[in-house]
Scaffold this motif. Sequence first.
Motif: not given
Ligand SMILES: Nc1ncnc2c1ncn2[C@@H]1O[C@H](COP(=O)(O)OP(=O)(O)O)[C@@H](O)[C@H]1O
Length: 298
Positions: A62-64, A109-117, A244-246, A271-275, A282-288
């Motif tokens: 689920a990407g979490l 907003m939605a999709g910034e990585g709250k649930t992931f974090t 914050v999705r930087a 700062l949630n900088q997945s990119m 290369y896929y990486y995560y950057g957090y501060g």
């Molecule tokens: N650091 C990260 N690395 C990879 N993917 C991420 C990261 N943060 C968020 N995502 C992806 O971004 C999408 C939205 O994240 P999510 O946590 O569901 O956002 P929110 O809860 O803020 O709506 C998800 O598909 C998740 O897999």
Amino acid sequence: MSVVEKTIRKLQESQQRAGEVAGNIPSPSAHHETADATAEPASPACARGAIITVERGTLRSAGLMPAEQDAQLLTRQYRKIKRPLINAAIGREGPRLPRGYLIMIASAMAGEGKTFTAVNLAFSMAREKDVRVLLVDADVAKPQLSNLLGLGEARGLLDALRQPDLDVESLIHPTDFPTLSVLSAGTAGDDATELLSSTSMDRLAQELGRNDSRRIVVLDSPPLLQTTESSALAHVAGQIVVVVRAESTPQPVLIDALKTLEGHPALSLVLNQSMRSVTSEYYYYGYGTERAGSDVSG
Ligand SMILES: Nc1ncnc2c1ncn2[C@@H]1O[C@H](COP(=O)(O)OP(=O)(O)O)[C@@H](O)[C@H]1O
Ligand SMILES: [Mg+2]
């Protein structure tokens, strides 16, 4: 400089660095926390729902959760993020913050990585030997976490708020990760916003802290600018982590979101900088992380 100005400056800096791939990855922390094997077992008195197995594969699909090759890097980054939060929550290395044990994971907003974090921070904190973590799905309108954990139909937060005589501890599910338990969003209803902003929420927040002094509650929450529930949650939370999705959060949007939290005594920024790198696969995560309170440096 105000909290908002400091936060914006951080965001600008991170956006400037977005192309500098190597420089964006924080260096490993010199102080590493206790590994899984030394984690204490959860207090059996404090979690009485059915034990659930947290399916890492399901969360990963689920990407979490990070892909396996990225897990180590993310683990190091979360060590840095969690330390000040835990310190304030349980009074380690200093005074306990009022309600500091209640940590809301927020974003504009939605999709910034709250649930992931929320998920990854909860796991990271649960590896500490002196805390127990309760992960709460407070995104009651979109209870993604509850659904993924197989608790979509289970009673949870909203039920505890609706029925004050219901013992919230009976709704908490221990997991196969001994120091991590979960409270689902619960039975949906039109009354969700009122329930979250009610005195019942205040009572519940106190109860969760009183029942276990080593408990840290991580609240996965709805977006600040798209719902009213999140402002209600912000009032009870002792610490707020703004994700914050930087590379994509527009600054005016972030400013508006931070304004809704202005005056909160313990605001942090992640700062949630997945990119993806522009030059490679290369896929990486950057957090501060930066405390956005009076102790902010830089
Ligand atoms: N650091 C990260 N690395 C990879 N993917 C991420 C990261 N943060 C968020 N995502 C992806 O971004 C999408 C939205 O994240 P999510 O946590 O569901 O956002 P929110 O809860 O803020 O709506 C998800 O598909 C998740 O897999
Ligand atoms: Mg979410």
